[in-house]
Design a protein around this motif. Structure first.
Motif, mmCIF file in Angstrom:
data_model
loop_
_atom_site.group_PDB
_atom_site.id
_atom_site.type_symbol
_atom_site.label_atom_id
_atom_site.label_comp_id
_atom_site.label_asym_id
_atom_site.label_seq_id
_atom_site.Cartn_x
_atom_site.Cartn_y
_atom_site.Cartn_z
ATOM 1 N N CYS A 39 0.851 -1.185 0.000
ATOM 2 C CA CYS A 39 0.000 0.000 0.000
ATOM 3 C C CYS A 39 0.886 1.234 0.000
ATOM 4 O O CYS A 39 2.026 1.204 0.475
ATOM 5 C CB CYS A 39 -0.968 0.007 1.181
ATOM 6 S SG CYS A 39 -0.196 0.185 2.786
ATOM 7 N N ALA A 40 0.358 2.314 -0.555
ATOM 8 C CA ALA A 40 1.113 3.556 -0.665
ATOM 9 C C ALA A 40 0.956 4.404 0.591
ATOM 10 O O ALA A 40 -0.109 4.443 1.206
ATOM 11 C CB ALA A 40 0.626 4.345 -1.876
ATOM 12 N N PRO A 43 -4.461 7.198 6.801
ATOM 13 C CA PRO A 43 -3.752 8.462 7.005
ATOM 14 C C PRO A 43 -4.303 9.296 8.156
ATOM 15 O O PRO A 43 -3.583 10.142 8.687
ATOM 16 C CB PRO A 43 -3.920 9.187 5.666
ATOM 17 C CG PRO A 43 -5.137 8.589 5.055
ATOM 18 C CD PRO A 43 -5.186 7.167 5.544
ATOM 19 N N THR A 44 -5.547 9.048 8.576
ATOM 20 C CA THR A 44 -6.105 9.849 9.672
ATOM 21 C C THR A 44 -5.429 9.551 11.006
ATOM 22 O O THR A 44 -5.334 10.427 11.855
ATOM 23 C CB THR A 44 -7.629 9.643 9.805
ATOM 24 O OG1 THR A 44 -7.885 8.263 10.060
ATOM 25 C CG2 THR A 44 -8.351 10.091 8.546
ATOM 26 N N MET A 95 -1.445 5.020 10.769
ATOM 27 C CA MET A 95 -1.182 3.635 11.147
ATOM 28 C C MET A 95 -1.440 2.707 9.962
ATOM 29 O O MET A 95 -2.315 2.964 9.141
ATOM 30 C CB MET A 95 -2.089 3.187 12.299
ATOM 31 C CG MET A 95 -1.899 3.926 13.585
ATOM 32 S SD MET A 95 -0.383 3.400 14.391
ATOM 33 C CE MET A 95 -0.399 4.484 15.798
ATOM 34 N N ALA A 96 -0.674 1.634 9.924
ATOM 35 C CA ALA A 96 -0.908 0.570 8.948
ATOM 36 C C ALA A 96 -1.611 -0.571 9.662
ATOM 37 O O ALA A 96 -1.389 -0.807 10.856
ATOM 38 C CB ALA A 96 0.411 0.086 8.358
ATOM 39 N N TYR A 97 -2.458 -1.269 8.936
ATOM 40 C CA TYR A 97 -3.169 -2.426 9.468
ATOM 41 C C TYR A 97 -2.779 -3.633 8.623
ATOM 42 O O TYR A 97 -2.865 -3.600 7.401
ATOM 43 C CB TYR A 97 -4.677 -2.175 9.453
ATOM 44 C CG TYR A 97 -5.018 -1.036 10.382
ATOM 45 C CD1 TYR A 97 -5.236 -1.276 11.731
ATOM 46 C CD2 TYR A 97 -5.045 0.275 9.929
ATOM 47 C CE1 TYR A 97 -5.502 -0.229 12.607
ATOM 48 C CE2 TYR A 97 -5.311 1.329 10.794
ATOM 49 C CZ TYR A 97 -5.531 1.063 12.128
ATOM 50 O OH TYR A 97 -5.780 2.091 12.998
ATOM 51 N N VAL A 108 0.460 -1.160 12.948
ATOM 52 C CA VAL A 108 1.865 -0.772 12.904
ATOM 53 C C VAL A 108 1.949 0.744 12.810
ATOM 54 O O VAL A 108 1.385 1.346 11.891
ATOM 55 C CB VAL A 108 2.591 -1.404 11.697
ATOM 56 C CG1 VAL A 108 4.054 -0.986 11.677
ATOM 57 C CG2 VAL A 108 2.461 -2.917 11.715
ATOM 58 N N ASP A 109 2.657 1.342 13.761
ATOM 59 C CA ASP A 109 2.925 2.772 13.726
ATOM 60 C C ASP A 109 4.022 2.976 12.683
ATOM 61 O O ASP A 109 5.156 2.526 12.870
ATOM 62 C CB ASP A 109 3.374 3.260 15.100
ATOM 63 C CG ASP A 109 3.598 4.752 15.156
ATOM 64 O OD1 ASP A 109 4.074 5.338 14.158
ATOM 65 O OD2 ASP A 109 3.325 5.339 16.217
ATOM 66 N N VAL A 110 3.694 3.644 11.593
ATOM 67 C CA VAL A 110 4.629 3.778 10.480
ATOM 68 C C VAL A 110 5.832 4.642 10.857
ATOM 69 O O VAL A 110 6.929 4.436 10.346
ATOM 70 C CB VAL A 110 3.896 4.315 9.228
ATOM 71 C CG1 VAL A 110 4.850 4.605 8.100
ATOM 72 C CG2 VAL A 110 2.836 3.315 8.785
ATOM 73 N N ALA A 111 5.656 5.573 11.778
ATOM 74 C CA ALA A 111 6.764 6.440 12.186
ATOM 75 C C ALA A 111 7.802 5.705 13.027
ATOM 76 O O ALA A 111 8.998 5.974 12.927
ATOM 77 C CB ALA A 111 6.230 7.646 12.948
#
Length: 163
Positions: free
Chosen positions: A54-55, A112-113, A116-118, A130-133
């Protein structure tokens, strides 16, 4: 993602061509047997059966590197792939970045809100956040609507107005 060749490919439908962005074999371009787990640039970065992507808003791509039990980030400009989360060993463990464990993650989506990634963590039969940061992973606890209704029923019977 091209799972069988353990690569990520770009497709130009107008020009009718594909090219490998990351993964695969440097010398034997048609080889389906070059896979592994290595962060790196271009064909120097190795994946093993990546199933989902995913982007992100910044143009990078999140990858579910399924048989390496990891979540990776692909920088398209640099054609560079790096591990974001997952130890590489199959398991179910929440925690920071490479201390966390997945078991064959496949589907992945980004919200994006909440930034987080799921991840559909296939063999653990759960959804992971998953916290992308930071790469921090936690397992979501999901409650079916029928359970919520059953839990709410006793509270309604004891309300102050008797309803």
């Amino acid at each position: 993602t091209d799972s069988d060749s353990s690569t990520v490919r770009a497709i130009d439908l107008r020009a009718q061509w594909t090219r490998t962005i990351v993964g695969g074999d440097l010398f034997f371009l048609e080889s389906l047997s070059t896979f592994g787990d290595r962060d790196g640039w271009g064909r120097g970065g190795h994946l093993q059966y990546p199933c989902g992507c995913c982007a992100l808003p910044d143009g990078q791509i999140l990858l579910a590197d399924t048989l390496n039990h990891k979540i990776k980030v692909l920088n398209l400009e640099l054609r560079d792939v790096r591990t974001l989360a997952g130890s590489g060993e199959p398991g179910l463990h929440d925690g920071a970045s490479t201390q966390a464990a997945f078991f064959a993650p496949q589907g992945i989506a980004y919200d994006p809100t909440v930034r987080m990634a799921y991840v559909a963590d296939t063999y653990n039969h759960c959804i992971r956040q998953v916290d992308v940061a930071t790469g921090t992973v936690r397992t979501l606890t999901l409650t079916p609507p029928a359970v919520l209704e059953a839990l709410a029923a006793p509270a309604a019977e004891t309300s102050p107005n008797g309803r």
